[in-house]
Design a protein around this motif. Sequence first.
Motif, short mmCIF file in Angstrom:
data_model
loop_
_atom_site.label_atom_id
_atom_site.label_comp_id
_atom_site.label_asym_id
_atom_site.label_seq_id
_atom_site.Cartn_x
_atom_site.Cartn_y
_atom_site.Cartn_z
N PRO A 72 0.77 -1.33 0.10
CA PRO A 72 0.17 -0.17 0.00
C PRO A 72 1.07 1.45 -0.11
CG PRO A 72 -0.57 -1.39 1.65
CD PRO A 72 0.55 -2.12 1.22
N VAL A 99 3.06 -0.09 7.39
CA VAL A 99 2.83 -1.28 6.76
C VAL A 99 3.56 -2.55 7.68
CG1 VAL A 99 2.72 -2.71 4.69
CG2 VAL A 99 2.40 -0.25 4.63
N SER A 122 -9.24 1.08 6.40
CA SER A 122 -9.78 0.77 5.17
C SER A 122 -9.75 -0.85 5.18
CB SER A 122 -8.70 1.02 4.05
OG SER A 122 -7.57 0.43 4.17
N GLU A 123 -9.73 -1.53 3.91
CA GLU A 123 -9.85 -2.96 4.03
C GLU A 123 -8.55 -3.58 3.83
OE1 GLU A 123 -12.07 -3.43 0.24
OE2 GLU A 123 -13.90 -2.47 0.99
N LEU A 124 -7.41 -3.18 4.12
CA LEU A 124 -6.02 -3.90 4.22
C LEU A 124 -5.95 -4.55 5.44
CD1 LEU A 124 -3.86 -0.53 3.54
CD2 LEU A 124 -4.36 -2.45 1.96
N SER A 130 -4.09 -6.43 8.80
CA SER A 130 -3.33 -5.99 9.67
C SER A 130 -1.99 -5.81 9.53
CB SER A 130 -3.57 -6.62 11.00
OG SER A 130 -4.93 -6.18 11.44
N TRP A 175 0.02 -6.70 6.25
CA TRP A 175 0.01 -6.52 4.83
C TRP A 175 1.03 -7.53 4.26
CZ3 TRP A 175 -2.73 -5.56 0.60
CH2 TRP A 175 -2.11 -5.49 -0.58
N GLU A 198 0.05 -11.42 4.95
CA GLU A 198 -0.89 -11.73 4.09
C GLU A 198 -0.91 -11.83 2.85
OE1 GLU A 198 -5.14 -13.06 4.28
OE2 GLU A 198 -3.73 -12.58 5.96
N VAL A 199 -0.11 -11.03 2.00
CA VAL A 199 -0.02 -11.00 0.59
C VAL A 199 0.94 -12.10 0.14
CG1 VAL A 199 1.87 -9.14 0.31
CG2 VAL A 199 0.08 -9.46 -1.52
N LEU A 202 -7.04 -8.17 -2.24
CA LEU A 202 -5.85 -7.49 -1.72
C LEU A 202 -5.28 -6.65 -2.38
CD1 LEU A 202 -3.95 -10.69 -0.02
CD2 LEU A 202 -4.67 -8.93 1.25
N ALA A 224 -7.62 -3.45 -2.66
CA ALA A 224 -7.40 -2.58 -1.32
C ALA A 224 -6.25 -1.85 -1.32
CB ALA A 224 -7.67 -3.74 -0.10
N ALA A 225 -5.17 -2.40 -2.08
CA ALA A 225 -3.98 -1.34 -2.05
C ALA A 225 -4.09 -0.73 -3.25
CB ALA A 225 -2.74 -2.50 -2.09
#
Length: 230
Positions: free
Chosen positions: A58, A63, A166-168, A170, A172, A175-176, A200, A203-204
């Motif tokens: 993001p 992050v 937002s929708e990110l 916790s 990042w 998760e990605v 994902l 959201a970013a």
Amino acid sequence: TQTIAEPSVQARGRSRPRSNRPLPPPSPPPNRVQPGGGLDEFAQACDYEQPSLTALIPYQNPVYTALDRPTLLFHLPDRPADIDKVEFILLSADEKEEIHSVQFSPTASGIVSISLPAESEKVLEPGEAYHWYLNLHCQTAVGIPSVNGWVQRVASEDVAELSVGSELPSVWYDEVAQTAASLRQLPSAGDSVLAQWSSLLMAAELDELIDISVLGSISRSEVAVVQEGE
């Protein structure tokens, strides 16, 4: 054991001047997800006709990662023939300590992942922020497309307390990276993984990368190519 090629002093000087190192910011500034500015603001990749070099992260900070050896993802859009080498550097927030560095020559275009090796003695400490750079050294003289950003480690027991808005997710980075690894198992992974990957990236604000091939970790052979050429 993966052998790491040290970035040259000259290369570092071009892409990230060593003088006047910045003090660690109280809150890291926005990440430079794609190249911009510099001597040639249009040098987004080695080939002007290709999409931009992009970090899968993001724009806004902080992050987080919960890992001491996190994985970072990048989209390398160029053909391997157009790239001399790719240079990744991970530094402390004040840039006085190098945590990890590697140079490699990619064998395909797509999304690659770079991780701190398991044998590395230096790892990310909880509560600390770190500054990374990824520099694209091209075969032609188009400048050095570069992205940079921040990663902040949080203790595992504190993840539930994070609020990133937002929708990110916790954490990042974790998760990605995990979703990208699962994506490489397709078609057995199923539609749920594709949906998670799409969610994902949207959201970013990285929608343009949803259909890009995920290549996985850089290989030992890719690192060795650079070593032999230096």
